[in-house]
Write an enzyme that holds these catalytic residues in place. Sequence first.
Site, short mmCIF file in Angstrom:
data_model
loop_
_atom_site.label_atom_id
_atom_site.label_comp_id
_atom_site.label_asym_id
_atom_site.label_seq_id
_atom_site.Cartn_x
_atom_site.Cartn_y
_atom_site.Cartn_z
N GLU A 103 0.83 -1.21 0.00
CA GLU A 103 0.00 0.00 0.00
C GLU A 103 0.87 1.26 0.00
O GLU A 103 0.61 2.22 -0.72
CB GLU A 103 -0.92 0.02 1.24
CG GLU A 103 -1.95 -1.10 1.27
CD GLU A 103 -1.49 -2.34 2.03
OE1 GLU A 103 -2.35 -3.09 2.52
OE2 GLU A 103 -0.26 -2.58 2.12
N CYS A 133 -2.98 -2.92 7.15
CA CYS A 133 -2.66 -2.90 8.58
C CYS A 133 -2.92 -1.48 9.10
O CYS A 133 -3.24 -0.57 8.34
CB CYS A 133 -1.20 -3.29 8.79
SG CYS A 133 -0.02 -2.08 8.15
N CYS A 186 -0.65 1.28 7.48
CA CYS A 186 -1.03 1.56 6.09
C CYS A 186 -2.37 2.31 6.04
O CYS A 186 -2.56 3.19 5.21
CB CYS A 186 -1.10 0.28 5.27
SG CYS A 186 0.53 -0.41 4.91
#
Length: 221
Positions: A97, A125, A128
């Site tokens: 990402e 996560c 990100c």
Amino acid sequence: KMAEKQEEPSSAQNGEPDTAEEGEGKKKKVKREDLPPFEIVTGERLPAIFFKFQFRNVEYSSGRNKTFLCYVVETQGKEAATCRGYLEDEHAAAHAEMAFFNSILPTCQPGARHDVTWYVSSSPCVTCAQRICEALRKNKGLRLTIMVGRLFMWEEPEMQAALRSMKEAGCKLRIMKPQDFEYVWKNFVEQEEGEEAKSFVPWEDIQENFQYYEEKLAEIL
């Protein structure tokens, strides 16, 4: 709740061919450990073996320690343009990402409006998610839709808060339906040369798992 299952992938499932000779396998293993612990892989199409293992929308993620991100960027500027490809990470440093914002988006026309769709093996996560929120707040011309195969650590309160913050920042979050997996298969997965394109074969619990994750995401958001 989907049945908790454990599945250790063979190295072939994870995109690394099994070696017939153990000695050969040991040599290869040592070589891999000598490599830097992290790299971002980019390309237009990913190997079918990666797709079949990494994108599978199961609840257990044993061995699924990478993020695969397929992207479509539609630019509406002086010249309309579409670019697509995929990113893969090793989960040791920056994630796929982050790599998208660092290396892909800057190559698109600056100052133009970008409609971006990601098809990702699992949801971002917490770190990100924060980066995605920052990018959307800074870049008013950016529209982002994220289609995810499965939810990453969705039971964690901080992960739930991160998903909500992405929605508040204007990101559209969706769970991939069977048709979305088929779209990725047709547009982002390598087909063997000289063969007719193989049709997508859904796995046994694809629809049931999609519904499970869709319910969980609706509860969180």
